[in-house]
Each structure stands twice: as C-alpha cells, then as structure tokens.
Design an enzyme around this catalytic site. Structure first.
Site, mmCIF file in Angstrom:
data_model
loop_
_atom_site.group_PDB
_atom_site.id
_atom_site.type_symbol
_atom_site.label_atom_id
_atom_site.label_comp_id
_atom_site.label_asym_id
_atom_site.label_seq_id
_atom_site.Cartn_x
_atom_site.Cartn_y
_atom_site.Cartn_z
ATOM 1 N N TYR B 107 45.063 3.263 -1.960
ATOM 2 C CA TYR B 107 43.857 3.770 -2.547
ATOM 3 C C TYR B 107 44.201 4.070 -4.086
ATOM 4 C CZ TYR B 107 40.977 4.641 1.301
ATOM 5 O OH TYR B 107 40.141 4.766 2.532
ATOM 6 N N TYR B 146 46.691 2.373 6.553
ATOM 7 C CA TYR B 146 47.627 3.300 6.080
ATOM 8 C C TYR B 146 47.776 4.740 6.745
ATOM 9 C CZ TYR B 146 43.230 5.677 4.429
ATOM 10 O OH TYR B 146 41.907 6.178 4.520
ATOM 11 N N ARG B 156 45.354 4.999 9.672
ATOM 12 C CA ARG B 156 43.750 4.753 9.834
ATOM 13 C C ARG B 156 43.724 3.383 9.924
ATOM 14 N NH1 ARG B 156 39.669 7.259 8.009
ATOM 15 N NH2 ARG B 156 39.044 6.387 9.912
ATOM 16 N N HIS B 159 39.114 0.133 7.330
ATOM 17 C CA HIS B 159 37.876 0.493 7.084
ATOM 18 C C HIS B 159 37.326 0.363 5.658
ATOM 19 C CE1 HIS B 159 40.354 4.174 6.087
ATOM 20 N NE2 HIS B 159 39.156 4.619 5.652
ATOM 21 N N HIS B 161 34.512 2.595 3.440
ATOM 22 C CA HIS B 161 33.375 3.620 3.459
ATOM 23 C C HIS B 161 32.120 3.295 2.914
ATOM 24 C CE1 HIS B 161 36.777 6.798 4.189
ATOM 25 N NE2 HIS B 161 37.451 5.888 3.462
#
Lengths: 198, 235
Positions: B107, B146, B156, B159, B161
């Site tokens: 991110y 990640y 995780r 995905h 959000h």
C-alpha cells in the site's frame, strides 16, 4: 415482496483506509469528498468544534479510527431528498476524519451546531465509527451538554438507560478560540459508549 | 416522490460479529454491551449525498490516476457489477470509494512497511458512481497478497476495499472484494469472521463477458445494501 438477496457482509476498513477515504487530511494526492471542515465563516449558524478521542478496551487511544458525522444544518434541515425542506444553504452536513494525524490522535470537526429537526428530537449529530479491529461499523449519536431540557425529552435518549446516557453527551467548553464540544468514544469498559442497532 | 419509512435491519446473520476470536484486534475494539435499538427518524432516513459531481476525470481508472511516467505493473483488471438493495432494486447514483494494495502487495500508506516495492505509477485509491441502473465499473490492477501481524505467517488474500453510502445513513457499508480461487481465503480471519453462508457474497466472479480482449480480465461483483421498507410511490 419477500427479501430475495442477502446483504453484502461488512468488512473492516483496516489500517490503510487513509489514502482512499481521507486522502487530503493525510497528505495523499487524491481529492477528498469530505474532511473535518463542514462549515466556514460564511455558514449560517453557531460555529462549533467537535473533538474527541477513541479509546479501546485497555483505555489506549486508537490512532487508526475513522469517524464520520452526519448532521442537520443550523435550522434542523438535512441536505437529502428525504427531507422535503432541504438544507437552507450549501451545507452538506457530512464530515469524515481519521485519528492518525493529530498529535493527540483526536478527531476534529469544525461545523455549525445543528438545529432541532422538529420531530421532538433534541439537536444531535449522527456518528459512525470505523477502525481496524472492527469488522462492522458502529452507529452512535452526539448530543449537546447545554441542551438539558431538549435532551430530557429526546425520544432516543429516553430509550437509553440513565446510567449510560452520559456517554452520548458532548461537553461544552468555551475557550478563547471558540466553542468546543468534547466527545470521547469508549469502545469497551464501564464507560462504553452507547452504540445503536439502527 | 419517494415515501421511505425505514430500512430493513442489518442482517446479523450476514455480517461479522464485533468481537471475533480469529481476528485478534477485535478483542479490545469491538463493543461488548448490547446495542440499543433505534427506530429510524429523519436523521437515519437521510444521509450523505455524493454522486457524479464527486468524481474526478480519472477517479474510476486506478491504472491511470496514479501514473507518473508509464503504466502500473501487474495484471490489468476491470471490476464491474451492480449495487442493489435486498429486493433487487438498483441503487442509482451512489458513490463507491476504492482502495487497494499494488500488484506486489504494498500500500502507499505511510505505515505500510511491508518489504515489497511501491509502484511509481500506481496510487491505489479511486472512486466510481453507479448509473441509473445501479451499474458501476472501474479499472485497476489485481492487488497482491501481503503479510500482516495477526498471527504467525498470516497473509491477507488479494482484496479490494470498497466503501458505499447508498440512499441513507443506514445503508452505509464498508466491505472488501476478494478473488475466486484464492487459497488464502480459507486461512484469513477477516474473511472467515463472516458467517459461512454469506462469505461467497464477498468473492467476485471471473467473467469472460466483462473481460476486454487484449486488454483486461473481467471480474463481476454485485453489492447488496439494506433495502427500504416502504415501496417508493410515484407522486
């Protein structure tokens, strides 16, 4: 007609919501739809600041929560089609602030004090709490400490047990820079904020 | 004119609990006292209004809105679907805010210190708006998996959000869209925190119809919000 589709489940905002949902506040290069400033000097009504911290079950301040507020304007009107009166100005009534930028991890909203909606409810602000570690947001409400009489007859507050009602009352503090209402949110413990099944 | 008197309740059989044994951070953050029922007032029947006027020109194309000197690395995808209420009625002109990791699982958020590379041409945040039929579409790259600190060797799944308002304060939803066939789904406490019967609603479907030849793989993902309890009436 019977319900036919299941609701899409909620999932957490996680720790990295800031550049998507509160980008300008955190300094990311994306225009934000909303922030902590709902009103400016030209907005009609009493200028107030709302500030507070979010505490976890250990009493630690949460540094990665996101608070959203939804409120009526100074005349108690919502800027939404379901309110036939409409807002009396360009006041949109929505604010959003992450607790990761203030040195004390406060959320801070500069807005106007909402008027009473006119249906017997005391002036209030609707609050949604999101954070890493919550898979589903919570709904709460902020009422004002200087609205004792209106609060006493508010139909929502009256459904809240006496011992917990104080968790919904923001405390007015008049200082040199203006009026601040302090509203802390406790996720757990004896002082756990009242959250609603709305 | 629309006469809405309320919205169906949050379906507690579809949403994850506030405190979940697998997702450790919930232990100190989820409320533990019973929620207090609140009958909807005008405060809840209204809500923030953000539609097409909220969009910037490149907001719905995450392959372009962060580009500095080229295209982002990764598998280009198109995600499209409809936003509906529980009765299958479209939710038109509603904002969807999006954020995700880059193709390497990193991110841009300053607190993400995962040792995977940032992509100078990928920001990872954007938004789109549903049309009159509730349809939406955005372009991006497939996010990478990640690691996270929930437990030893926790990762995780891929995905995206998504954050939606819908027509009222009560229809607010923040969720995550997952990808079909991801082996990490069965190991992920956040996905598994969802009641079993509702989990597949979080997983997009690969769609050859949405796939754009020589350009991008297509994924279909419909989103269902709480529905109004009164049928809209034509005035």
């Amino acid at each position: 007609m019977a319900d036919t589709l299941g609701q899409t489940p909620s999932q957490t905002v996680g720790p990295y919501f800031a550049y998507g949902l509160t980008p300008e506040q955190y300094g990311y290069p994306l225009k934000a739809i909303a922030g902590g400033r709902l009103a400016d000097d030209t907005s009609e009504g009493e200028r107030i600041r709302i500030e507070g911290q979010v505490f976890d079950g250990n009493g630690a301040v949460v540094a990665d929560a996101m608070i959203e507020i939804w409120q009526a304007d100074a005349q108690g009107r919502y800027a939404h089609p379901a309110d036939p009166r409409g807002s009396n100005s360009d006041f949109r009534g929505f604010g959003r602030f992450g607790t990761g930028t203030d040195p004390k991890n406060r959320f801070i909203f500069d807005t106007v004090k909402p008027g009473a909606v006119g249906d017997g409810q005391a002036p209030h602000i609707n609050v949604i709490v999101f954070m890493r570690g919550m898979l589903l947001h919570t709904f709460t409400r902020l009422y004002f400490s200087d609205e004792t009489e209106a609060n006493a007859s508010d139909p929502v507050l009256r459904t809240v047990p006496d011992s917990r009602r104080e968790t919904l009352i923001a405390r007015r503090q008049d200082g040199p820079t203006g009026t601040v209402y302090r509203f802390d949110i406790h996720m757990q413990g004896d002082a756990e904020t009242v959250f609603f099944d709305a | 004119m629309t006469e809405v008197t309320g919205y169906g309740p949050r379906d507690w059989g579809s949403h994850p609990p506030y405190v979940d044994q697998g997702y450790k951070s919930t232990a100190l953050r989820g409320p533990t006292k019973p929620l207090i029922p609140l009958k909807a007032t005008l405060s809840e029947l209204t809500g923030p209004v953000y539609g097409h006027d909220s969009l910037g020109a490149l907001d719905a194309d995450l392959t372009k809105n962060g580009a500095k000197n080229g295209e982002p690395l990764g598998e280009r995808i198109v995600v499209a679907g409809r936003v509906l209420d529980e009765r299958g009625r479209p939710v038109p002109n509603t904002l969807i805010e999006i954020w995700q990791a880059n193709a390497a699982g990193r991110y841009v958020h300053i607190i993400d210190q995962h040792a995977a590379p940032l992509d100078p041409n990928f920001f990872g945040g954007g938004r789109c708006v549903t049309d009159s039929e509730g349809c939406y579409r955005f372009y991006t790259v497939k996010p990478g998996a990640y690691p996270w600190g929930n437990h030893h060797n926790a990762w995780r799944p891929n995905h995206i959000h998504l954050s939606l308002f819908g027509p009222s304060y009560l229809t607010r939803l923040v969720t995550q869209m997952y990808f079909p066939g991801d082996p990490l789904l069965d190991l992920d406490p956040i996905f598994l925190g969802t009641p079993a019967k509702a989990r597949d609603r979080l997983v997009a479907k690969f769609s050859l119809d949405l796939t754009e030849p020589d350009f991008a793989l297509g994924y279909a993902f419909d989103i269902v919000l709480r529905g109004a309890t009164a049928t809209p009436v034509e005035a």
